[in-house]
Design a protein around this motif. Structure first.
Motif, PDB file in Angstrom:
ATOM      1  N   TYR A 126      -4.317   0.746  -1.670  1.00 17.68           N
ATOM      2  CA  TYR A 126      -3.762  -0.604  -1.785  1.00 17.68           C
ATOM      3  C   TYR A 126      -3.368  -0.909  -3.225  1.00 17.68           C
ATOM      4  CZ  TYR A 126      -5.275  -1.398   2.992  1.00 17.68           C
ATOM      5  OH  TYR A 126      -5.431  -1.317   4.354  1.00 17.68           O
ATOM      6  N   TYR A 172       0.839  -1.208   0.000  1.00 19.21           N
ATOM      7  CA  TYR A 172       0.000   0.000   0.000  1.00 19.21           C
ATOM      8  C   TYR A 172       0.869   1.252   0.000  1.00 19.21           C
ATOM      9  CZ  TYR A 172       1.138  -0.067   5.009  1.00 19.21           C
ATOM     10  OH  TYR A 172       1.803  -0.092   6.220  1.00 19.21           O
ATOM     11  N   GLU A 175      -8.807   2.875   1.567  1.00 16.33           N
ATOM     12  CA  GLU A 175      -9.316   2.755   2.933  1.00 16.33           C
ATOM     13  C   GLU A 175      -8.910   3.991   3.738  1.00 16.33           C
ATOM     14  OE1 GLU A 175      -9.206  -0.419   6.688  1.00 16.33           O
ATOM     15  OE2 GLU A 175      -8.043  -0.795   4.863  1.00 16.33           O
ATOM     16  N   ARG A 188      -7.898  -0.700  -4.063  1.00 17.51           N
ATOM     17  CA  ARG A 188      -8.844  -0.427  -2.969  1.00 17.51           C
ATOM     18  C   ARG A 188      -8.347   0.778  -2.178  1.00 17.51           C
ATOM     19  NH1 ARG A 188      -9.197  -2.731   2.337  1.00 17.51           N
ATOM     20  NH2 ARG A 188      -7.440  -4.092   1.817  1.00 17.51           N
TER      21      ARG A 188
END
Length: 389
Positions: free
Chosen positions: A233, A202, A224, A222
């Motif tokens: 990520y 990441y 987050e 992704r």
């Protein structure tokens, strides 16, 4: 989007932040190599799509594209035609990366990119000698196909991912001086690059600057939000996370025993797959499967790279079934994909079994690790391949 990178040596502080090395800056080299490659492509596309006429204009475009690829230190550089690149050339940047750095997880991708740059340069050199327009255009088309492999895809790892895949999924993602942390734990500081065994897990950015600070070329699967930190990520983050787990010596032994010599295709499939390979794959991967515009897919070096990168048979299947042929993915029937996969396995000296290679995804394939076959007797010892007739 894509990624940015650094070597494994800078990651050897578990949980702590380590400064990335300042020289050589392999990440910057990869970015510059891609920029020169895009400059070459722009010259080719401009002459192909434009309305310029005259043999001289076409020669000028090919020379300028060649200059951007090989750089001014190469014998093929023709300074009088100008250079749309930075003068170092894609090839020059890749050579610097390979000369200045020991073997890294991204090394096979850079080596494959270099091979494809050389193939594209050879096509451009051929174009310069053509008298007929259709022959000239055919050479340019082949050059563009090779350059597409240099770029690759951020969703792929290893050789097939090209430079974009290496920038998106390995330590090549880290710019010089950027902080690196263990990718096995959530980031405690930002910005930071989470690295696990050379793989990018990441990139962590402060929430206040994330919108404007996303690194160039970063690939994201992704996003987050953890407190005031935005975590992006990598496309193959799951593969990186899997490296965090520790496998006992006994379990590793069991895996080796269970998958050392798998039989995953029927004896009749490789012959049928040979016909498919000749029609749909040979142009890029070569008659001996050692690669031309595309990478090698069989033999000693291929299997060593597969073992080093921990490729599974499921990953090989996914690459073939979903991403090949590179110029027309998904164009074969399920049976043709299964047969050509069996051909590749047989060419790598994997033995035949009683059940055919499946036409649909099968969970068990993820347990089969690719690598050198114990006790194999290649019909071509020099290449490490077995003949399929």
């Amino acid at each position: 989007m894509r990624t940015i990178a650094l070597p494994l040596a800078a990651v050897m502080a578990l949980g702590g932040v380590a400064p990335a090395r300042s020289a050589p800056d392999d990440h910057a080299g990869a970015i510059a190599a891609l920029a020169d490659m895009r400059a070459a492509i722009a010259e080719i596309v401009r002459i192909e799509d434009g309305y310029v006429v005259g043999h001289g204009a076409y020669l000028r475009a090919a020379h300028r594209a060649m200059n951007a690829l090989v750089g001014r230190r190469d014998d093929g550089y023709a300074a009088s035609f100008g250079d749309p690149g930075d003068g170092v050339g894609t090839l020059g940047h890749l050579d610097r990366m390979l000369d200045q750095t020991g073997s890294s997880l991204w090394t096979p991708a850079v080596q494959g990119a270099k091979a494809n740059v050389l193939a594209a340069a050879a096509n451009l050199q051929s174009a310069l000698g053509q008298k007929q327009m259709e022959d000239y255009q055919a050479d340019l088309t082949r050059a563009l196909a090779s350059l597409a492999l240099v770029a690759g895809r951020s969703s792929e790892g290893g050789v097939l991912g090209g430079l974009n895949g290496a920038l998106a999924n390995t330590s090549l993602a880290v710019p010089a001086g950027a902080p690196v942390v263990s990718g096995c734990a959530a980031p405690k500081t930002a910005p930071a690059y989470g690295i696990v065994a050379g793989k990018l897990a990441y990139v962590a950015l402060p929430r206040s600057t994330a919108a404007t600070a996303i690194p160039a070329g970063l690939g994201v699967s992704r996003v987050e939000l953890i407190g005031d930190t935005v975590v992006l990520y990598a496309p193959l983050a799951r593969s990186a996370s899997a490296s965090c787990g520790k496998v006992s010596r006994l379990e590793r032994t069991r895996v080796v025993v269970r998958t050392a010599v798998p039989t995953v295709y029927a004896a009749s499939q490789p012959h049928a797959g040979l016909a498919v390979y000749r029609r749909a794959c040979l142009q890029c991967h070569g008659a001996d499967l050692q690669g031309t515009a595309g990478p090698s897919v069989a033999g000693t070096e291929f299997l060593k790279n597969a073992q080093q990168n921990k490729w599974t048979l499921n990953e090989l299947r996914t690459t073939i079934f979903e991403n090949m042929p590179f110029s027309n993915p998904g164009s074969l029937t399920p049976k043709e994909y299964a047969d050509v996969t069996a051909f590749v396995l047989a060419s790598n000296c994997y033995p035949a079994g009683s059940k055919p290679f499946p036409t649909t995804a099968t969970p068990g394939l993820a347990k089969v690790k690719l690598g050198p076959i114990p006790g194999a007797k290649p019909t071509n010892p020099k290449l490490g391949t077995c003949a399929v007739k």
